[in-house]
Design an enzyme around this catalytic site. Structure first.
Site, short mmCIF file in Angstrom:
data_model
loop_
_atom_site.label_atom_id
_atom_site.label_comp_id
_atom_site.label_asym_id
_atom_site.label_seq_id
_atom_site.Cartn_x
_atom_site.Cartn_y
_atom_site.Cartn_z
N HIS A 11 38.87 26.49 9.45
CA HIS A 11 37.46 25.67 9.11
C HIS A 11 36.41 25.84 10.24
O HIS A 11 36.48 26.44 11.44
CB HIS A 11 37.88 24.33 8.94
CG HIS A 11 38.65 23.79 7.76
ND1 HIS A 11 39.67 22.94 7.77
CD2 HIS A 11 38.57 24.41 6.53
CE1 HIS A 11 40.27 22.68 6.65
NE2 HIS A 11 39.55 23.84 5.87
N GLY A 59 36.24 30.95 2.15
CA GLY A 59 37.06 29.97 1.38
C GLY A 59 36.61 29.18 0.31
O GLY A 59 37.20 29.22 -0.97
N ASP A 64 40.42 31.31 -0.31
CA ASP A 64 41.81 30.48 -0.24
C ASP A 64 42.64 31.34 -1.26
O ASP A 64 43.82 31.18 -1.07
CB ASP A 64 41.45 29.00 -0.33
CG ASP A 64 40.67 28.58 1.00
OD1 ASP A 64 40.67 29.00 2.02
OD2 ASP A 64 40.11 27.60 0.84
N ASP A 84 40.61 21.67 10.30
CA ASP A 84 39.92 20.59 11.05
C ASP A 84 40.18 19.29 10.19
O ASP A 84 39.48 19.15 9.18
CB ASP A 84 38.36 21.04 10.82
CG ASP A 84 37.44 19.99 11.38
OD1 ASP A 84 37.68 19.11 12.14
OD2 ASP A 84 36.08 19.97 11.35
N HIS A 91 35.79 21.86 -0.47
CA HIS A 91 36.70 22.59 -1.22
C HIS A 91 38.42 22.35 -0.88
O HIS A 91 39.20 23.10 -0.71
CB HIS A 91 36.66 24.20 -1.12
CG HIS A 91 36.79 24.58 0.36
ND1 HIS A 91 36.28 24.25 1.18
CD2 HIS A 91 37.80 25.62 0.69
CE1 HIS A 91 36.58 25.01 2.60
NE2 HIS A 91 37.57 25.71 2.15
N ASP A 94 41.16 23.60 -2.97
CA ASP A 94 41.49 24.71 -2.53
C ASP A 94 42.50 24.93 -1.44
O ASP A 94 43.46 25.58 -1.45
CB ASP A 94 40.20 25.53 -2.32
CG ASP A 94 39.28 25.46 -3.57
OD1 ASP A 94 39.85 25.49 -4.64
OD2 ASP A 94 38.31 25.71 -3.22
N ARG A 100 50.12 24.20 -0.24
CA ARG A 100 51.30 24.14 -1.33
C ARG A 100 51.92 25.32 -1.58
O ARG A 100 53.13 25.57 -1.77
CB ARG A 100 50.65 23.55 -2.54
CG ARG A 100 51.67 23.39 -3.60
CD ARG A 100 51.24 22.80 -5.05
NE ARG A 100 52.33 23.16 -6.13
CZ ARG A 100 52.71 24.23 -6.69
NH1 ARG A 100 52.19 25.17 -6.32
NH2 ARG A 100 53.60 23.99 -7.51
#
Length: 144
Positions: A11, A59, A64, A84, A91, A94, A100
């Protein structure tokens, strides 16, 4: 040494931390293959021109998801994602999807410097370690 494919994401508030971390572990990281989201990849290439870094989309613009697809295809050995936690991300869905997939496919995932330190300091990092593959047969063969 087996070349590993390492995905890098940071981030905005953590990009400098990621660059510093790479510099501290440059000896361990040299020779590996890197894919990184847009700005992160550009900064890594600028700071370490000898690293094999392929920048992807930013991203929020799909980077991502590109890394997530690589994870699903079995093309990522390690995800280093300096998150962060103090700033809301536009997002966020995302980011959650990417984390996941790393969890689902049993890919080592370092979301902070301490974890990343542990991963690259482990003897497993330099060996040809392969996490146990996930077996989705029972899920894929379920009755709907």
């Amino acid at each position: 040494m087996e070349r590993k494919c390492i995905a890098l994401v940071a981030h905005d508030a953590r990009k400098r931390d990621l660059i510093t971390w790479i510099g501290a572990h440059l000896r361990s990281l040299s020779g590996h293959i890197f894919y990184a989201t847009g700005t992160t990849g550009g900064r890594v290439k600028e700071a370490f021109p000898d690293l094999d870094v392929t920048p992807l989309k930013s991203g929020p613009l799909g980077g991502d998801q590109q890394i997530g697809a690589m994870i699903a295809e079995g093309r990522v050995d390690l995800l280093v994602f300096f998150v962060d936690p103090m700033t809301a991300q536009p997002h966020d869905v995302d980011v959650k999807a990417l984390t996941r997939l790393a969890t689902l496919y049993n890919v080592p995932f370092a979301c902070n410097e301490a974890t990343a330190d542990m991963v690259v300091s482990s003897p497993l990092f330099t060996d040809s370690y392969r996490p146990r593959p996930v077996d989705f047969r029972s899920y894929e063969g379920r009755q709907l």
